[in-house]
Design a protein around this motif. Structure first.
Motif: not given
Length: 230
Positions: A152-173
């Motif tokens: 897939r290339g994208s970590l977020y797409a991989t987490l969502r599609e392969a592991f059912g983990i959907d990122i919905s919030a993030a905080e950057d410092h």
């Protein structure tokens, strides 16, 4: 008030850059010093500032070149892959291992110290040019992550599609840092080169910590923008 001597030379070098295409090699420090009738130290300081600003880029053993315009990326809920949509990019996996959570990992990921964490370290590139080193820490073992990520290339797409983990919030410092020798070698820059250090914590739709990432971005290639709206 008179301008600092190096700044005068910086303006003169900018005139050269303004009439040159990206990738054009500029004259050497010695040649510029002779042309401007000043010292190489003064020219070197002017060039160094233009490198930091992303107007010039140095390639060891080759010279100094006019840089492509600095890329602008909006970092909010997006991943590197989303930020770079429209550009030819790839990632090189530098390291992938399962490690016991340190106290720092445990705090950011809200897991017990000593529990299993997957650590993924990648070099992010645009058309083979190194741009960033990202080290992601993910709770659990995530078996098969490397193969799924390669597809897939994208970590977020991989987490969502392969592991059912959907990122919905993030905080950057975000802060500045200087490249250590090892990171500088991977990024193809000089030791001490200015970098942007980004620590990101992301959560899934249930509010559980799903990612804690340390990113080192080349300061001459990135600008981070925050947008606020009512």
């Amino acid at each position: 008030m008179s301008l600092p001597k190096y700044y005068e030379q910086k303006l003169r070098i900018l005139e050269i850059i303004g009439t040159s295409s990206p990738g054009t090699m500029i004259p050497t420090e010695r040649e510029l010093a002779e042309r401007f009738e000043t010292s190489r130290t003064t020219v070197r300081k002017a060039i160094a500032e233009l490198v930091v600003e992303g107007r010039l880029e140095r390639t060891q053993g080759r010279g100094t070149f006019v840089a492509d315009p600095k890329k602008i990326h909006v970092r909010q809920m997006t991943s590197f892959s989303q930020d770079m949509t429209g550009y030819k990019t790839d990632s090189v996996v530098l390291d992938l291992e399962r490690v016991p959570a340190t106290e720092e990992m445990a705090v950011h990921l809200d897991v017990p110290a000593g529990s299993t964490v997957t650590r993924l370290r990648r070099l992010r590139r645009q058309e083979t040019e190194p741009l960033a080193i990202e080290t992601a820490h993910l709770p659990g073992e995530l078996s098969g992550l490397e193969a799924e990520l390669a597809e897939r290339g994208s970590l977020y797409a991989t987490l969502r599609e392969a592991f059912g983990i959907d990122i919905s919030a993030a905080e950057d410092h975000i802060e500045t840092a200087l490249a250590a020798a090892g990171d500088a070698e991977v990024l193809g820059v000089d030791t001490g080169h200015p970098l942007l250090l980004v620590h990101r914590t992301a959560w899934d739709e249930h509010g559980r910590a799903a990612e804690w990432t340390r990113g080192l971005f080349r300061g001459d290639r990135f600008r981070f923008i925050a947008r606020i709206s009512k």
